[in-house]
Write a protein that holds these residues in place. Structure first.
Motif, PDB file in Angstrom:
ATOM      1  N   PRO A   1       7.522 -38.109 -15.016  1.00 52.04           N
ATOM      2  CA  PRO A   1       7.462 -37.778 -13.580  1.00 52.04           C
ATOM      3  C   PRO A   1       6.307 -36.837 -13.230  1.00 52.04           C
ATOM      4  CG  PRO A   1       9.709 -37.640 -14.413  1.00 52.04           C
ATOM      5  CD  PRO A   1       8.841 -37.809 -15.610  1.00 52.04           C
ATOM      6  N   ASP A   2       5.912 -35.927 -14.127  1.00 50.82           N
ATOM      7  CA  ASP A   2       4.838 -34.964 -13.833  1.00 50.82           C
ATOM      8  C   ASP A   2       3.514 -35.376 -14.452  1.00 50.82           C
ATOM      9  OD1 ASP A   2       5.691 -34.715 -16.382  1.00 50.82           O
ATOM     10  OD2 ASP A   2       5.520 -32.507 -16.444  1.00 50.82           O
ATOM     11  N   ALA A   3       3.341 -36.681 -14.762  1.00 53.86           N
ATOM     12  CA  ALA A   3       2.096 -37.114 -15.419  1.00 53.86           C
ATOM     13  C   ALA A   3       0.886 -36.916 -14.505  1.00 53.86           C
ATOM     14  CB  ALA A   3       2.235 -38.581 -15.852  1.00 53.86           C
ATOM     15  N   LEU A   4       1.007 -37.280 -13.228  1.00 51.29           N
ATOM     16  CA  LEU A   4      -0.125 -37.154 -12.300  1.00 51.29           C
ATOM     17  C   LEU A   4      -0.512 -35.694 -12.108  1.00 51.29           C
ATOM     18  CD1 LEU A   4      -2.093 -38.518 -10.405  1.00 51.29           C
ATOM     19  CD2 LEU A   4      -0.359 -38.414  -8.607  1.00 51.29           C
ATOM     20  N   GLU A   5       0.462 -34.841 -11.972  1.00 49.25           N
ATOM     21  CA  GLU A   5       0.161 -33.407 -11.821  1.00 49.25           C
ATOM     22  C   GLU A   5      -0.494 -32.848 -13.071  1.00 49.25           C
ATOM     23  OE1 GLU A   5      -0.151 -29.990  -9.664  1.00 49.25           O
ATOM     24  OE2 GLU A   5       0.537 -31.979  -9.030  1.00 49.25           O
ATOM     25  N   HIS A   6      -0.046 -33.337 -14.231  1.00 47.76           N
ATOM     26  CA  HIS A   6      -0.663 -32.892 -15.484  1.00 47.76           C
ATOM     27  C   HIS A   6      -2.132 -33.319 -15.557  1.00 47.76           C
ATOM     28  CE1 HIS A   6      -1.110 -31.917 -19.700  1.00 47.76           C
ATOM     29  NE2 HIS A   6      -1.548 -33.173 -19.925  1.00 47.76           N
ATOM     30  N   ILE A   7      -2.430 -34.548 -15.122  1.00 41.60           N
ATOM     31  CA  ILE A   7      -3.825 -35.022 -15.139  1.00 41.60           C
ATOM     32  C   ILE A   7      -4.680 -34.185 -14.203  1.00 41.60           C
ATOM     33  CG2 ILE A   7      -5.312 -36.963 -14.542  1.00 41.60           C
ATOM     34  CD1 ILE A   7      -3.120 -38.822 -15.532  1.00 41.60           C
ATOM     35  N   ARG A   8      -4.127 -33.846 -13.044  1.00 47.38           N
ATOM     36  CA  ARG A   8      -4.895 -33.039 -12.081  1.00 47.38           C
ATOM     37  C   ARG A   8      -5.213 -31.655 -12.632  1.00 47.38           C
ATOM     38  NH1 ARG A   8      -1.460 -34.452  -6.564  1.00 47.38           N
ATOM     39  NH2 ARG A   8      -2.252 -36.608  -6.310  1.00 47.38           N
ATOM     40  N   ARG A   9      -4.360 -31.109 -13.458  1.00 53.36           N
ATOM     41  CA  ARG A   9      -4.648 -29.804 -14.065  1.00 53.36           C
ATOM     42  C   ARG A   9      -5.500 -29.925 -15.315  1.00 53.36           C
ATOM     43  NH1 ARG A   9       0.965 -29.156 -13.399  1.00 53.36           N
ATOM     44  NH2 ARG A   9       1.174 -29.357 -15.669  1.00 53.36           N
ATOM     45  N   ALA A  10      -5.323 -30.992 -16.084  1.00 50.42           N
ATOM     46  CA  ALA A  10      -6.008 -31.091 -17.376  1.00 50.42           C
ATOM     47  C   ALA A  10      -7.483 -31.417 -17.224  1.00 50.42           C
ATOM     48  CB  ALA A  10      -5.304 -32.151 -18.240  1.00 50.42           C
ATOM     49  N   VAL A  11      -7.838 -32.259 -16.257  1.00 52.32           N
ATOM     50  CA  VAL A  11      -9.260 -32.656 -16.119  1.00 52.32           C
ATOM     51  C   VAL A  11     -10.133 -31.454 -15.754  1.00 52.32           C
ATOM     52  CG1 VAL A  11     -10.840 -34.055 -14.772  1.00 52.32           C
ATOM     53  CG2 VAL A  11      -8.724 -35.060 -15.635  1.00 52.32           C
ATOM     54  N   PRO A  12      -9.791 -30.647 -14.720  1.00 50.50           N
ATOM     55  CA  PRO A  12     -10.630 -29.457 -14.460  1.00 50.50           C
ATOM     56  C   PRO A  12     -10.662 -28.487 -15.634  1.00 50.50           C
ATOM     57  CG  PRO A  12      -9.247 -29.934 -12.571  1.00 50.50           C
ATOM     58  CD  PRO A  12      -8.745 -30.794 -13.679  1.00 50.50           C
ATOM     59  N   ALA A  13      -9.519 -28.344 -16.322  1.00 51.53           N
ATOM     60  CA  ALA A  13      -9.508 -27.428 -17.467  1.00 51.53           C
ATOM     61  C   ALA A  13     -10.455 -27.914 -18.559  1.00 51.53           C
ATOM     62  CB  ALA A  13      -8.080 -27.292 -18.004  1.00 51.53           C
ATOM     63  N   ARG A  14     -10.470 -29.226 -18.795  1.00 53.04           N
ATOM     64  CA  ARG A  14     -11.373 -29.755 -19.814  1.00 53.04           C
ATOM     65  C   ARG A  14     -12.839 -29.555 -19.405  1.00 53.04           C
ATOM     66  NH1 ARG A  14     -10.791 -35.987 -21.158  1.00 53.04           N
ATOM     67  NH2 ARG A  14     -11.534 -36.065 -18.994  1.00 53.04           N
ATOM     68  N   ARG A  15     -13.126 -29.743 -18.126  1.00 52.17           N
ATOM     69  CA  ARG A  15     -14.500 -29.504 -17.662  1.00 52.17           C
ATOM     70  C   ARG A  15     -14.891 -28.040 -17.825  1.00 52.17           C
ATOM     71  NH1 ARG A  15     -14.345 -32.995 -12.000  1.00 52.17           N
ATOM     72  NH2 ARG A  15     -14.266 -35.089 -12.975  1.00 52.17           N
ATOM     73  N   THR A  16     -13.956 -27.162 -17.541  1.00 42.08           N
ATOM     74  CA  THR A  16     -14.249 -25.730 -17.701  1.00 42.08           C
ATOM     75  C   THR A  16     -14.523 -25.385 -19.157  1.00 42.08           C
ATOM     76  OG1 THR A  16     -12.829 -25.247 -15.811  1.00 42.08           O
ATOM     77  CG2 THR A  16     -13.387 -23.418 -17.265  1.00 42.08           C
ATOM     78  N   ARG A  17     -13.707 -25.930 -20.069  1.00 41.81           N
ATOM     79  CA  ARG A  17     -13.943 -25.655 -21.494  1.00 41.81           C
ATOM     80  C   ARG A  17     -15.286 -26.204 -21.941  1.00 41.81           C
ATOM     81  NH1 ARG A  17      -8.409 -27.122 -21.778  1.00 41.81           N
ATOM     82  NH2 ARG A  17      -8.999 -29.249 -22.456  1.00 41.81           N
ATOM     83  N   ARG A  18     -15.655 -27.382 -21.444  1.00 35.20           N
ATOM     84  CA  ARG A  18     -16.951 -27.951 -21.817  1.00 35.20           C
ATOM     85  C   ARG A  18     -18.112 -27.091 -21.289  1.00 35.20           C
ATOM     86  NH1 ARG A  18     -17.631 -34.050 -20.135  1.00 35.20           N
ATOM     87  NH2 ARG A  18     -15.811 -34.124 -21.535  1.00 35.20           N
ATOM     88  N   ARG A  19     -17.949 -26.606 -20.059  1.00 35.04           N
ATOM     89  CA  ARG A  19     -18.995 -25.746 -19.506  1.00 35.04           C
ATOM     90  C   ARG A  19     -19.114 -24.445 -20.281  1.00 35.04           C
ATOM     91  NH1 ARG A  19     -17.712 -26.482 -14.750  1.00 35.04           N
ATOM     92  NH2 ARG A  19     -16.207 -24.775 -14.476  1.00 35.04           N
ATOM     93  N   HIS A  20     -17.971 -23.865 -20.661  1.00 37.30           N
ATOM     94  CA  HIS A  20     -18.014 -22.643 -21.469  1.00 37.30           C
ATOM     95  C   HIS A  20     -18.666 -22.896 -22.818  1.00 37.30           C
ATOM     96  CE1 HIS A  20     -14.480 -20.677 -19.088  1.00 37.30           C
ATOM     97  NE2 HIS A  20     -15.602 -20.790 -18.387  1.00 37.30           N
ATOM     98  N   ALA A  21     -18.400 -24.072 -23.374  1.00 34.93           N
ATOM     99  CA  ALA A  21     -19.026 -24.384 -24.668  1.00 34.93           C
ATOM    100  C   ALA A  21     -20.538 -24.489 -24.538  1.00 34.93           C
ATOM    101  CB  ALA A  21     -18.436 -25.686 -25.216  1.00 34.93           C
ATOM    102  N   LEU A  22     -21.014 -25.112 -23.447  1.00 37.77           N
ATOM    103  CA  LEU A  22     -22.461 -25.209 -23.245  1.00 37.77           C
ATOM    104  C   LEU A  22     -23.091 -23.834 -23.044  1.00 37.77           C
ATOM    105  CD1 LEU A  22     -22.662 -28.345 -20.914  1.00 37.77           C
ATOM    106  CD2 LEU A  22     -23.242 -28.202 -23.345  1.00 37.77           C
ATOM    107  N   VAL A  23     -22.422 -22.988 -22.249  1.00 39.18           N
ATOM    108  CA  VAL A  23     -22.952 -21.631 -22.039  1.00 39.18           C
ATOM    109  C   VAL A  23     -22.987 -20.856 -23.339  1.00 39.18           C
ATOM    110  CG1 VAL A  23     -22.547 -19.448 -20.860  1.00 39.18           C
ATOM    111  CG2 VAL A  23     -22.276 -21.595 -19.613  1.00 39.18           C
TER     112      VAL A  23
END
Length: 355
Positions: free
Chosen positions: A39-61
């Motif tokens: 039931p919370d799969a869509l909400e999980h995707i909405r939180r996980a995608v920005p978090a993954r982008r943030t981690r990738r940006r931190h890794a590049l920095v």
């Protein structure tokens, strides 16, 4: 859509020796038919995608920061490694130079005909050559003593202001004046134009400006010219042109001068101009002075028509000089040279005055 579960291949499939496309599709659909998203799969995707982008940006920095730190620390590491090599070489040279005293008449190591140890002489020669190359390389990096520079260790103030002072505007230059000295026995006259930085900012004089000559009176306009002062010319009283500064920087209230010299030609004196342009004097009478003239001649002269008045005398010759700064009009100063008929005006570039 609810589909019956798949119970395995039927008899037809076994007889056919394989599985057709429809049966394979049913098999795959039956395998995943019971799977449903949480039931919370869509909400999980909405939180996980920005978090993954943030981690990738931190890794590049972080990678960029590590690269910058590595580039900064690399020279220090190289310096430490080079210093360690130099210390080891110095110890090796010191150890190779400590050898037992040789007996009188004995040949040095590495030179004997088999009695000594040639490998020690070769190693020492190799160390000496390496030390010599190192010393030669370090000579180019040694700082020069302050006494070797003409201005000492501190930079000249002119060079410091030249990097930050703009070109003087026409509004920054004012209080122009011209001065003319007395003429010598050859008719040579020296003078100068003076211009002041009337602003509150430091500025640079962009060029030499212009000096124009305007003949007046009986002066010959075709025989008056203005030229730059050069080494070996007739204006020996002007400063040496080879010592003129390449640029003039004026502090607030400081002035520069443009010096000039009037060098007349051989026939350029006032008497020559008056001789060429002055009116002729009346010729004397053939009979002598006016007292010996007969009454009849006086009566005849009285009966002659009256001669019109002679034209007014020509103004004395002179040359008026004017100086215009390099930034343009109007002219900032004038100077008048009296008794000047024909000659040449020699001028210098801008020269900073002492006060």
């Amino acid at each position: 859509m609810n589909r019956p579960p798949y119970d395995g291949p039927g008899p037809d499939d076994e007889r056919g020796g394989g599985m057709d496309e429809q049966s394979l599709r049913q098999l795959l659909q039956g395998a995943v038919g019971d799977i449903e998203p949480a039931p919370d799969a869509l909400e999980h995707i909405r939180r996980a995608v920005p978090a993954r982008r943030t981690r990738r940006r931190h890794a590049l920095v972080g990678a960029a920061a590590a690269l910058i730190l590595g580039g900064t620390a690399l020279p220090a590491v190289v310096h430490v490694a080079t210093t360690g090599d130099e210390v080891e070489e110095r110890h090796a040279n010191t150890a190779s130079s400590q050898h037992s005293p040789e007996e009188p008449g004995a040949e040095p190591d590495g030179v004997g005909d088999g009695g000594g140890r040639p490998e020690q002489g070769e190693a020492r020669n190799h160390d000496e050559k390496r030390e010599q190359r190192k010393n030669e390389g370090s000579k180019g990096n040694e700082p020069k003593p302050a006494a070797s520079s003409p201005a000492g260790s501190l930079p000249a103030p002119t060079n410091t202001f030249a990097a930050v002072s703009p070109i003087c505007d026409r509004d920054q230059l004012g209080k122009g004046s011209g001065s003319v000295g007395p003429a010598d026995r050859d008719g040579r006259v020296y003078g100068a134009f003076r211009v002041v930085n009337v602003s509150r900012a430091v500025c640079t004089v962009g060029g030499p400006g212009t000096v124009a000559a305007s003949p007046r009176g009986s002066a010959e306009s075709g025989r008056v010219s203005v030229v730059d002062h050069t080494p070996g010319d007739a204006a020996t009283g002007l400063p040496d042109p080879t010592t003129e500064p390449s640029e003039v920087i004026l502090q607030p209230g400081q002035a520069y001068e443009v010096k000039f010299a009037w060098i007349p030609t051989a026939d350029g004196a006032r008497s020559s101009c008056a001789k060429n342009t002055g009116g002729a004097s009346p010729a004397p009478s053939a009979g002598g002075g006016g007292a010996s003239a007969s009454p009849a001649s006086g009566t005849a002269a009285a009966q002659q028509p009256s001669v019109p008045d002679s034209p007014p005398p020509t103004p004395p010759p002179s040359v008026v000089l004017s100086h215009t700064p390099d930034v343009g009009e109007p002219a900032i100063a004038d100077a008048k040279i009296d008794d000047a008929c024909a000659g040449t005006v020699y001028r210098t570039g801008p020269i900073v005055t002492a006060s």
